[in-house]
Write a protein that holds these residues in place. Sequence first.
Motif, mmCIF file in Angstrom:
data_model
loop_
_atom_site.group_PDB
_atom_site.id
_atom_site.type_symbol
_atom_site.label_atom_id
_atom_site.label_comp_id
_atom_site.label_asym_id
_atom_site.label_seq_id
_atom_site.Cartn_x
_atom_site.Cartn_y
_atom_site.Cartn_z
ATOM 1 N N TRP A 103 0.843 -1.203 0.000
ATOM 2 C CA TRP A 103 0.000 0.000 0.000
ATOM 3 C C TRP A 103 0.878 1.252 0.000
ATOM 4 O O TRP A 103 0.615 2.195 -0.759
ATOM 5 C CB TRP A 103 -0.930 0.005 1.216
ATOM 6 N N TRP A 104 1.903 1.274 0.841
ATOM 7 C CA TRP A 104 2.769 2.456 0.943
ATOM 8 C C TRP A 104 3.479 2.742 -0.379
ATOM 9 O O TRP A 104 3.570 3.897 -0.796
ATOM 10 C CB TRP A 104 3.774 2.311 2.070
ATOM 11 N N LEU A 105 3.977 1.713 -1.030
ATOM 12 C CA LEU A 105 4.654 1.904 -2.316
ATOM 13 C C LEU A 105 3.717 2.529 -3.340
ATOM 14 O O LEU A 105 4.115 3.401 -4.116
ATOM 15 C CB LEU A 105 5.196 0.571 -2.842
ATOM 16 N N ARG A 106 2.490 2.109 -3.339
ATOM 17 C CA ARG A 106 1.506 2.657 -4.284
ATOM 18 C C ARG A 106 1.088 4.069 -3.881
ATOM 19 O O ARG A 106 0.912 4.930 -4.736
ATOM 20 C CB ARG A 106 0.286 1.745 -4.355
ATOM 21 N N PHE A 107 0.909 4.268 -2.571
ATOM 22 C CA PHE A 107 0.499 5.580 -2.088
ATOM 23 C C PHE A 107 1.564 6.627 -2.387
ATOM 24 O O PHE A 107 1.254 7.737 -2.820
ATOM 25 C CB PHE A 107 0.215 5.519 -0.581
ATOM 26 N N SER A 108 2.812 6.279 -2.182
ATOM 27 C CA SER A 108 3.895 7.241 -2.373
ATOM 28 C C SER A 108 4.349 7.349 -3.827
ATOM 29 O O SER A 108 4.840 8.399 -4.238
ATOM 30 C CB SER A 108 5.089 6.890 -1.479
ATOM 31 N N GLY A 109 4.178 6.285 -4.605
ATOM 32 C CA GLY A 109 4.678 6.298 -5.976
ATOM 33 C C GLY A 109 3.619 6.351 -7.052
ATOM 34 O O GLY A 109 3.949 6.405 -8.239
#
Length: 151
Positions: A103-109
């Motif tokens: 989720w974090w990778l998608r949220f930030s990238g």
Amino acid sequence: MSEINPHSTARVAGHPLHPMIIPFPIVFLVTAFVTDLVFLNTGRPGWATASIWLLGAGVTMALVAAVFGFTDFFGDRQIRALRTAWWHMGGNLLAVVIAAVNWWLRFSGGAQEGVAGTGVILSGVVVALLLFNGWMGWELVYRHHVGIANR
């Protein structure tokens, strides 16, 4: 009367709460993998957006389920004595950490960029872990009678 079977500590009217909550994160996280695959096949950005929302909902509900799972695990020494319970807990913790990182990778990238490559692989790994963890949960209930009422 003493409890013969390991009992669920987190319960309402004798009904364990953990098994009532776990379908939600399972459905969210498996559906995130499906929407990842649909996005990769269609290229439609709505599917990537759906995946990021599903991952967020899955992690959130998994944390709620974890509260009840930890309550059961730490509330009964019979449960802690089962190696299956340790595998179930460890596998679920690993799945939640991987889903949160995903989720974090998608949220930030960016949602679309997050699906390609790493994102869909992480989603697939989480689904595989959920299958294993479900098997361990089945073992706890049907083989070790965790949360089963005594007769």
